[in-house]
Design a protein around this motif. Structure first.
Motif, short mmCIF file in Angstrom:
data_model
loop_
_atom_site.label_atom_id
_atom_site.label_comp_id
_atom_site.label_asym_id
_atom_site.label_seq_id
_atom_site.Cartn_x
_atom_site.Cartn_y
_atom_site.Cartn_z
N VAL A 326 0.74 -1.35 -0.05
CA VAL A 326 0.07 -0.08 -0.06
C VAL A 326 0.88 1.35 0.15
O VAL A 326 0.47 2.21 -0.79
N ASP A 327 1.88 1.35 0.69
CA ASP A 327 2.90 2.50 1.09
C ASP A 327 3.30 2.87 -0.46
O ASP A 327 3.34 4.10 -0.84
N GLU A 330 0.69 4.12 -3.03
CA GLU A 330 0.47 5.62 -2.85
C GLU A 330 1.88 6.44 -3.42
O GLU A 330 1.69 7.43 -3.88
N HIS A 350 -4.81 10.94 2.88
CA HIS A 350 -5.59 9.96 2.85
C HIS A 350 -6.14 9.49 1.56
O HIS A 350 -6.65 8.44 1.51
N ARG A 353 -4.17 7.10 -0.23
CA ARG A 353 -4.11 5.72 0.39
C ARG A 353 -5.18 5.07 0.39
O ARG A 353 -4.91 3.70 0.17
N ALA A 356 -5.35 3.33 -2.91
CA ALA A 356 -4.26 2.36 -2.93
C ALA A 356 -4.69 1.24 -2.05
O ALA A 356 -4.37 -0.08 -2.51
N ASN A 382 2.51 -4.93 3.62
CA ASN A 382 2.99 -3.70 3.54
C ASN A 382 3.91 -3.44 4.66
O ASN A 382 4.41 -2.38 4.79
N TYR A 468 -11.08 4.08 5.64
CA TYR A 468 -11.02 5.58 5.56
C TYR A 468 -11.72 6.05 6.80
O TYR A 468 -11.35 6.93 7.48
#
Ligand SMILES: Nc1ncnc2c1ncn2[C@@H]1O[C@H](COP(=O)(O)OP(=O)(O)OP(=O)(O)O)[C@@H](O)[C@H]1O
Ligand SMILES: [Mg+2]
Length: 631
Positions: A326-327, A330, A350, A353, A356, A382, A468
């Motif tokens: 994920v990182d 992004e 975000h 993110r 992602a 991740n 989120y």
């Protein structure tokens, strides 16, 4: 430095790098620096190696790719070690075409472009320097001048193996221009440049009916045939195909598998034998890396065709799967946005993110390992810690499905959806919910997604949305609590006083009346419950805190709000619970009173100053979190 100055410097540098001398001079240079005579594959490998290699957790990471390619270190390690490194050692893989196989927008072209640009740069360095017979359209390797019967002696003297034969053109030139004296042949340093068609070529197939093999191998120059009298005079031939021009460097073969077979056969002989046939000449030697790329379905249909069997065995396939972290995903979006015309738009924290998270979920295969769900797998991949799992589990998960990362949503789709949302609504600011909505709307228009996948993807939208919600609540909570730094301190001191009294079985003294009081159990529990500490566990927790405090005291360190991770979390949550009402009121239709309004404005200011929001996105965030709390 002004641009004009830079241009001047560059020109001076060009002059400085130039080298020209006789073949005899070149041989002198080789004695000192045999590396100059390396093969094309070896040069590519050294280019990557020279940029720096780092060992991270026993895996190699190459700085060369770092700036442009994220999260695909493992595939790159395989590519560099199994292909480039082996090829540099003149192992057999060198004789195969390198075929990068991966899903759409998975970075294949980026990788090839990096190699090309890299070689252009590298040929300007000492270690990457390349020399060629001057005036040769194929920048032929000067060592080809050494006649076959002397190569063994040459090897004994110089330790360098020579592959390939002098081209018909240079053979003729040696006779006509140099009277057969090979030691006088002029050699020059060359610099790779795709624009100037030196050492770097790109072949992209066009209409199969009109495509001419000459694009690859060059052709007869009809304007000079009359002058030289014969088609087999090499001076009447233009060595200007991509294979000619890419000699000593690399050629990118776009859409290779869509290409007509006769083109592929030329390539095969080139890679296998190191030479190809052009016009009415003996075979022409060439030394170059050939890279092609394709997607999985194209590749599958290619190998399922019996006719392609021979070709197949001469291709080495390297997977370039999607990134699964994920990182890193992004970061990919950030890079793509910075490169695009969206860079002026405010993208709320975000937003990328959350996109992602969605994207990675579409790429992951359902884990079969006990106790792991897709979300946990995503976190483990991740590099986040997930309770009950360690690096061994991570390694096992990665082994489960070798095809992971070969399908799912591509980064370009996400960027397209973001830009379409921005353009359609003429937004100057976009938040996570806008992005998710746009991705969702786009799924139905996405041509290559099956109905089944679409349903799965819709679920992932919901998962990303939930993630989120958690992030958003935390963000507001943090911002609120910081504006209440004082209250947090007071609350903690109060809690610690009570804990101390509780553990030492003491009484507390009321600061106002001086009266003795028993520890306030209700207060302590209201804080501990925030982080799920049960009635049974409370004593151990309180004692642990006291131990921590005395350990701090012994070292002369001040125990404060940040000294105990879980306690801090509990205090924050407690404060936030108390503050929830304010958020609810201020973000609902009810008019907040002046002091509440002031607090909210402080929070907004904090979100803007310290968390990267603008006033639109900060207000949107607060309103959204308010609505979550009101549910
Ligand atoms: N792992 C990655 N790291 C960094 N950027 C990436 C990565 N994967 C894809 N991208 C970005 O996505 C975009 C598309 O990549 P690229 O064009 O290289 O893919 P491709 O595999 O050649 O796709 P296609 O099959 O459509 O030709 C580029 O902007 C690229 O920088
Ligand atoms: Mg591409």
């Amino acid at each position: 430095m002004s641009i004009l100055k830079k241009i001047e410097n560059f020109r001076e540098e060009e002059e400085r790098l130039k080298w020209e001398g006789t073949f005899a001079d070149y041989l002198d240079m080789l004695k000192e620096k045999p590396l100059v005579a390396q093969t094309a594959h070896s040069r590519v490998y050294n280019m990557i190696k020279d940029a720096g290699v780092e060992e991270v957790n026993g895996k190699k990471e190459y700085s060369f790719f770092k700036e442009q390619l994220y999260g695909v270190e493992e595939s790159l390690e395989k590519l560099v070690e199994e292909y480039f490194h082996s090829a540099a050692k003149r192992l057999d893989v060198r004789k195969r075409i390198l075929l990068l196989m991966g899903p759409v927008s998975g970075g294949k072209s980026t990788l090839v472009t990096m190699l090309k640009r890299g070689l252009e740069q590298y040929s300007r360095t000492d270690n990457g320097a390349v020399f060629a017979i001057k005036g040769c359209p194929m920048h032929e390797d000067p060592l080809h001048l050494i006649p076959n019967h002397l190569r063994k002696d040459f090897y004994e003297e110089y330790g360098i193996k020579i592959e390939g034969n002098l081209s018909p053109l240079n053979m003729m030139r040696v006779e006509e221009e140099y009277g057969g004296r090979i030691e006088d042949v002029i050699v020059e340093r060359i610099f790779f440049s795709e624009d100037k068609r030196t050492g770097i070529g790109t072949f992209s197939p066009s209409d199969p009916k009109s495509q001419d093999i000459a694009d690859l191998t060059g052709s007869i120059d009809f304007s000079t045939i009359a002058e030289y009298g014969s088609e087999s005079d090499p001076r009447a031939y233009r060595f200007d195909g991509e294979l000619n021009k890419a000699n000593r460097g690399m050629m990118e073969f776009q859409e290779m598998l869509k290409c007509d077979e006769k083109f592929l056969w030329h390539l095969l002989s080139l890679t296998q034998e190191g030479n190809f046939k052009a016009g009415r000449f003996a075979l022409i030697s060439a030394d170059e890396l050939i890279v092609a790329h394709t997607n999985e379905s194209e590749y599958k249909s290619f190998i399922s065709n019996k006719k392609n069997e021979a070709l197949h065995s001469r291709i080495i396939v390297m997977k370039v799967p999607y990134n699964l972290k994920v990182d890193e995903e992004e970061r990919i979006y950030k890079k793509m946005i910075a490169d695009s015309d969206l860079s002026h738009v405010h993208i709320a924290p975000h937003a990328l993110r959350v996109a992602a998270i969605f994207t990675i979920l579409t790429r992951l295969k359902e884990p079969t390992k006990q106790g792991v769900d897709l979300l946990k797998k995503m976190r483990l991949y991740n590099g986040e810690s997930v309770e009950g799992f360690n690096s061994q589990d991570l390694a096992e998960l990665k082994q489960e499905d070798p095809d992971e990362g070969m399908s799912g949503i591509d980064p370009r789709y996400v960027i397209n959806r973001i830009s379409s949302a921005i353009i359609r609504k003429q937004l100057t600011s976009i938040n996570a919910l806008d992005v998710l909505r746009s991705i969702k709307d786009g799924l139905s228009e996405h041509a290559s997604i099956s109905k089944e996948d679409r349903e799965r993807y819709m679920d992932f939208i919901a998962v990303a949305r939930k993630e989120y919600d958690t992030i958003a609540k935390k963000e507001v909570q943090k911002a609120f609590v910081y504006s209440y730094d004082e209250s947090a301190k007071t609350l903690m001191d109060n809690y610690l006083d009570n804990v101390e009294a509780y553990c030492n079985k003491n009484k507390l003294r009321d600061p106002l009346t001086g009266e003795e009081m028993t520890p306030d159990e209700k207060l302590m529990r209201s804080i501990e419950e925030q982080i799920g500490i049960s009635e049974n566990a409370k004593k151990a927790f309180r004692e642990e805190i006291l131990i921590r405090i005395s350990a701090y005291a012994r070292k002369g360190k001040k125990f404060d709000y940040n000294s105990h991770e879980r306690l801090r979390e509990a205090i924050q949550k407690k404060l936030f619970a108390d503050l929830k009402d304010i958020v609810k009121i201020t973000t609902s239709t009810k008019t907040p009173d002046e002091s509440q309004l002031k607090k909210v404005n402080e929070v907004i200011a904090r979100l803007i100053d310290e968390h990267g929001y603008n006033s639109t996105s900060a207000n949107e965030l607060l309103r959204y979190v308010g609505s979550l709390l009101n549910r």
